[in-house]
Design a protein around this motif. Structure first.
Motif, PDB file in Angstrom:
ATOM      1  N   ASN A  49    -101.220  12.192  16.621  1.00 50.16           N
ATOM      2  CA  ASN A  49    -101.879  12.954  15.412  1.00 50.16           C
ATOM      3  C   ASN A  49    -102.255  11.934  14.650  1.00 50.16           C
ATOM      4  O   ASN A  49    -102.390  12.190  13.320  1.00 50.16           O
ATOM      5  CB  ASN A  49    -100.999  13.999  14.982  1.00 50.16           C
ATOM      6  CG  ASN A  49    -100.812  14.987  16.044  1.00 50.16           C
ATOM      7  OD1 ASN A  49    -101.797  15.348  16.830  1.00 50.16           O
ATOM      8  ND2 ASN A  49     -99.595  15.307  16.204  1.00 50.16           N
ATOM      9  N   THR A  50    -101.958  10.772  14.505  1.00 47.41           N
ATOM     10  CA  THR A  50    -102.131   9.504  13.498  1.00 47.41           C
ATOM     11  C   THR A  50    -103.589   9.179  13.450  1.00 47.41           C
ATOM     12  O   THR A  50    -104.188   9.134  14.576  1.00 47.41           O
ATOM     13  CB  THR A  50    -101.445   8.401  13.793  1.00 47.41           C
ATOM     14  OG1 THR A  50    -100.066   8.747  13.701  1.00 47.41           O
ATOM     15  CG2 THR A  50    -101.521   7.098  12.677  1.00 47.41           C
ATOM     16  N   ALA A  51    -104.023   8.986  12.293  1.00 51.29           N
ATOM     17  CA  ALA A  51    -105.644   8.970  12.153  1.00 51.29           C
ATOM     18  C   ALA A  51    -106.025   7.691  12.734  1.00 51.29           C
ATOM     19  O   ALA A  51    -105.086   6.513  12.764  1.00 51.29           O
ATOM     20  CB  ALA A  51    -106.009   8.661  10.547  1.00 51.29           C
ATOM     21  N   PRO A  52    -107.083   7.608  13.538  1.00 48.86           N
ATOM     22  CA  PRO A  52    -107.454   6.610  14.449  1.00 48.86           C
ATOM     23  C   PRO A  52    -107.404   5.198  13.598  1.00 48.86           C
ATOM     24  O   PRO A  52    -107.090   3.953  13.963  1.00 48.86           O
ATOM     25  CB  PRO A  52    -108.753   6.858  15.211  1.00 48.86           C
ATOM     26  CG  PRO A  52    -108.628   8.260  15.027  1.00 48.86           C
ATOM     27  CD  PRO A  52    -107.823   8.679  13.921  1.00 48.86           C
ATOM     28  N   ASP A  53    -107.804   5.253  12.383  1.00 43.56           N
ATOM     29  CA  ASP A  53    -108.214   3.895  11.583  1.00 43.56           C
ATOM     30  C   ASP A  53    -106.779   3.514  11.174  1.00 43.56           C
ATOM     31  O   ASP A  53    -106.230   2.235  11.310  1.00 43.56           O
ATOM     32  CB  ASP A  53    -109.040   4.002  10.392  1.00 43.56           C
ATOM     33  CG  ASP A  53    -108.590   5.155   9.435  1.00 43.56           C
ATOM     34  OD1 ASP A  53    -107.818   6.050   9.945  1.00 43.56           O
ATOM     35  OD2 ASP A  53    -108.710   5.175   8.351  1.00 43.56           O
ATOM     36  N   VAL A  54    -105.859   4.405  11.007  1.00 42.64           N
ATOM     37  CA  VAL A  54    -104.450   3.960  10.430  1.00 42.64           C
ATOM     38  C   VAL A  54    -103.713   3.369  11.744  1.00 42.64           C
ATOM     39  O   VAL A  54    -102.875   2.370  11.514  1.00 42.64           O
ATOM     40  CB  VAL A  54    -103.672   5.246  10.044  1.00 42.64           C
ATOM     41  CG1 VAL A  54    -102.104   4.708   9.748  1.00 42.64           C
ATOM     42  CG2 VAL A  54    -104.408   5.704   8.638  1.00 42.64           C
ATOM     43  N   LEU A  55    -103.772   4.140  12.768  1.00 39.80           N
ATOM     44  CA  LEU A  55    -103.323   3.545  14.173  1.00 39.80           C
ATOM     45  C   LEU A  55    -103.895   2.032  14.461  1.00 39.80           C
ATOM     46  O   LEU A  55    -102.960   1.223  14.931  1.00 39.80           O
ATOM     47  CB  LEU A  55    -103.587   4.468  15.125  1.00 39.80           C
ATOM     48  CG  LEU A  55    -102.670   4.272  16.315  1.00 39.80           C
ATOM     49  CD1 LEU A  55    -101.095   4.532  16.097  1.00 39.80           C
ATOM     50  CD2 LEU A  55    -103.223   5.444  17.680  1.00 39.80           C
ATOM     51  N   ALA A  56    -105.092   2.052  14.373  1.00 40.63           N
ATOM     52  CA  ALA A  56    -105.736   0.564  14.420  1.00 40.63           C
ATOM     53  C   ALA A  56    -104.941  -0.404  13.818  1.00 40.63           C
ATOM     54  O   ALA A  56    -104.953  -1.590  13.996  1.00 40.63           O
ATOM     55  CB  ALA A  56    -107.139   0.712  14.290  1.00 40.63           C
ATOM     56  N   HIS A  57    -105.036  -0.188  12.614  1.00 43.50           N
ATOM     57  CA  HIS A  57    -104.352  -1.080  11.396  1.00 43.50           C
ATOM     58  C   HIS A  57    -103.099  -1.411  11.678  1.00 43.50           C
ATOM     59  O   HIS A  57    -102.615  -2.669  11.829  1.00 43.50           O
ATOM     60  CB  HIS A  57    -104.447  -0.688   9.951  1.00 43.50           C
ATOM     61  CG  HIS A  57    -104.021  -1.306   9.096  1.00 43.50           C
ATOM     62  ND1 HIS A  57    -104.318  -2.444   8.450  1.00 43.50           N
ATOM     63  CD2 HIS A  57    -102.648  -1.042   8.257  1.00 43.50           C
ATOM     64  CE1 HIS A  57    -103.555  -3.249   7.712  1.00 43.50           C
ATOM     65  NE2 HIS A  57    -102.356  -2.167   7.537  1.00 43.50           N
ATOM     66  N   ILE A  58    -102.119  -0.555  11.977  1.00 41.40           N
ATOM     67  CA  ILE A  58    -100.755  -0.961  11.905  1.00 41.40           C
ATOM     68  C   ILE A  58    -100.516  -1.501  13.691  1.00 41.40           C
ATOM     69  O   ILE A  58     -99.549  -2.447  13.910  1.00 41.40           O
ATOM     70  CB  ILE A  58     -99.754   0.289  11.976  1.00 41.40           C
ATOM     71  CG1 ILE A  58    -100.139   1.416  12.846  1.00 41.40           C
ATOM     72  CG2 ILE A  58     -99.908   0.684  10.429  1.00 41.40           C
ATOM     73  CD1 ILE A  58     -99.305   2.790  12.458  1.00 41.40           C
ATOM     74  N   THR A  59    -101.339  -1.279  14.525  1.00 38.02           N
ATOM     75  CA  THR A  59    -101.515  -2.061  15.638  1.00 38.02           C
ATOM     76  C   THR A  59    -101.947  -3.371  15.727  1.00 38.02           C
ATOM     77  O   THR A  59    -101.295  -4.317  16.390  1.00 38.02           O
ATOM     78  CB  THR A  59    -102.104  -1.287  16.657  1.00 38.02           C
ATOM     79  OG1 THR A  59    -101.736   0.083  16.926  1.00 38.02           O
ATOM     80  CG2 THR A  59    -102.148  -1.865  18.250  1.00 38.02           C
ATOM     81  N   SER A  60    -102.661  -3.476  14.851  1.00 41.42           N
ATOM     82  CA  SER A  60    -103.555  -5.064  14.553  1.00 41.42           C
ATOM     83  C   SER A  60    -102.142  -5.824  14.187  1.00 41.42           C
ATOM     84  O   SER A  60    -102.438  -7.332  14.066  1.00 41.42           O
ATOM     85  CB  SER A  60    -104.590  -4.949  13.778  1.00 41.42           C
ATOM     86  OG  SER A  60    -104.212  -4.532  12.326  1.00 41.42           O
ATOM     87  N   LEU A  61    -101.370  -5.273  13.300  1.00 37.56           N
ATOM     88  CA  LEU A  61    -100.300  -6.180  12.746  1.00 37.56           C
ATOM     89  C   LEU A  61     -99.088  -6.676  13.642  1.00 37.56           C
ATOM     90  O   LEU A  61     -98.421  -7.560  13.249  1.00 37.56           O
ATOM     91  CB  LEU A  61     -99.404  -5.354  11.812  1.00 37.56           C
ATOM     92  CG  LEU A  61    -100.418  -4.794  10.638  1.00 37.56           C
ATOM     93  CD1 LEU A  61     -99.560  -3.865   9.530  1.00 37.56           C
ATOM     94  CD2 LEU A  61    -101.024  -5.856   9.651  1.00 37.56           C
ATOM     95  N   ILE A  62     -99.179  -6.303  14.904  1.00 35.32           N
ATOM     96  CA  ILE A  62     -98.294  -6.682  15.942  1.00 35.32           C
ATOM     97  C   ILE A  62     -98.538  -7.778  16.748  1.00 35.32           C
ATOM     98  O   ILE A  62     -99.783  -8.018  17.438  1.00 35.32           O
ATOM     99  CB  ILE A  62     -98.011  -5.485  16.702  1.00 35.32           C
ATOM    100  CG1 ILE A  62     -97.552  -4.316  16.346  1.00 35.32           C
ATOM    101  CG2 ILE A  62     -97.122  -6.122  18.109  1.00 35.32           C
ATOM    102  CD1 ILE A  62     -97.419  -3.171  17.141  1.00 35.32           C
ATOM    103  N   PRO A  63     -97.827  -9.036  16.653  1.00 36.42           N
ATOM    104  CA  PRO A  63     -98.417 -10.238  17.229  1.00 36.42           C
ATOM    105  C   PRO A  63     -98.412 -10.194  18.721  1.00 36.42           C
ATOM    106  O   PRO A  63     -99.143 -10.806  19.427  1.00 36.42           O
ATOM    107  CB  PRO A  63     -97.218 -11.313  16.916  1.00 36.42           C
ATOM    108  CG  PRO A  63     -96.887 -10.813  15.477  1.00 36.42           C
ATOM    109  CD  PRO A  63     -96.777  -9.223  15.628  1.00 36.42           C
ATOM    110  N   MET A  64     -97.817  -9.265  19.332  1.00 35.81           N
ATOM    111  CA  MET A  64     -97.908  -9.106  20.843  1.00 35.81           C
ATOM    112  C   MET A  64     -99.133  -8.395  21.238  1.00 35.81           C
ATOM    113  O   MET A  64     -99.384  -8.221  22.406  1.00 35.81           O
ATOM    114  CB  MET A  64     -96.655  -8.425  21.301  1.00 35.81           C
ATOM    115  CG  MET A  64     -95.443  -9.255  21.535  1.00 35.81           C
ATOM    116  SD  MET A  64     -94.093  -8.347  22.576  1.00 35.81           S
ATOM    117  CE  MET A  64     -92.658  -9.683  22.486  1.00 35.81           C
ATOM    118  N   LYS A  65     -99.929  -7.823  20.304  1.00 31.00           N
ATOM    119  CA  LYS A  65    -101.185  -7.145  20.452  1.00 31.00           C
ATOM    120  C   LYS A  65    -101.084  -5.962  21.304  1.00 31.00           C
ATOM    121  O   LYS A  65    -102.010  -5.720  22.050  1.00 31.00           O
ATOM    122  CB  LYS A  65    -102.174  -8.166  21.119  1.00 31.00           C
ATOM    123  CG  LYS A  65    -102.541  -9.373  20.001  1.00 31.00           C
ATOM    124  CD  LYS A  65    -102.913  -8.820  18.694  1.00 31.00           C
ATOM    125  CE  LYS A  65    -103.209 -10.042  17.887  1.00 31.00           C
ATOM    126  NZ  LYS A  65    -103.357  -9.753  16.266  1.00 31.00           N
TER     127      LYS A  65
END
Length: 224
Positions: free
Chosen positions: A171-187
């Motif tokens: 239920n997390t907004a796709p743009d928010v989810l994409a942003h916080i996933t992009s912060l993870i070095p393991m990708k």
């Protein structure tokens, strides 16, 4: 046999944790607002929860996984009721279970409390100010409780996951989810079973000199 109570146990991280603890031979009681769990109760309903906790009996391991994300909107667009609703579950729900079960742990001289915080509580995720603030509160109350209980045999720690593949993030907004996933070095996002493994360790005798601590499980996002 030790008994564990896992809130938010119907799905996601709570369900994965319950399964992992059972693999260690622990008797697990799951609690949630609905679903296939042992105890169905709204953790924000104080009277109902007090009644339910009396029926649960002694608990040795308390895992507070119940939580809601709240609205994914800018801070200035949030309303007071939005804050109240999220804090009722994410913060006061943790307080309620600790008040109910920690005294028994202290009496018996052994206990483990694992509270689910979030990387959002350390970093602050944009457009998730309410959720971020609630998880920061969980971190602070866990640190405080850890110090209060330090000589009792009861350890209280928190975990701070980054993005994990769970129904809550559906239920997390796709743009928010994409942003916080992009912060993870393991990708990549984390898996529920990876989080459950950390919880199992924190729930065991293997951890003995750590309390009031926050354990990141973030794919390298945390650098401090």
């Amino acid at each position: 046999m030790r008994t564990a109570l896992v809130t938010g146990g119907a799905r996601g991280l709570g369900a994965a944790t319950a399964e992992r603890l059972r693999a260690d031979g622990i008797r697990v009681i799951t609690l949630d607002i609905a679903g296939d769990v042992d105890v169905v109760v709204d953790i924000t309903d104080e009277k109902a929860f007090v009644e339910a906790s009396a029926g649960i009996g002694p608990v040795d391991i308390l895992v507070n996984s119940a939580g809601i994300p709240g609205p994914g909107i800018p801070l200035v667009e949030t309303k007071a009721d939005d804050w109240r609703n999220v804090f009722e579950v994410n913060v006061l729900g943790v307080v309620a279970t600790m008040r109910a079960f920690v005294p028994g742990m202290v009496e018996r001289g052994w206990g483990r409390v694992v509270n689910f915080a979030s990387m959002a509580g350390k970093d602050g995720n944009p457009n998730l100010s309410i959720y971020s603030a609630s998880k920061a509160a969980v971190i602070a109350l866990t640190k405080s409780a850890g110090k209060e209980l330090a000589t009792t045999g009861v350890l209280a720690n928190a975990i701070a996951p980054a993005v994990i593949a769970t129904p809550m993030n559906d239920n997390t907004a796709p743009d928010v989810l994409a942003h916080i996933t992009s912060l993870i070095p393991m990708k990549r996002v984390g898996r529920a079973e990876e989080v459950a493994e950390l919880v199992a360790w924190l729930s065991s005798d293997k951890v003995s000199f750590s309390t009031g601590a926050v354990y990141d499980i973030s794919g390298g996002r945390a650098t401090y």
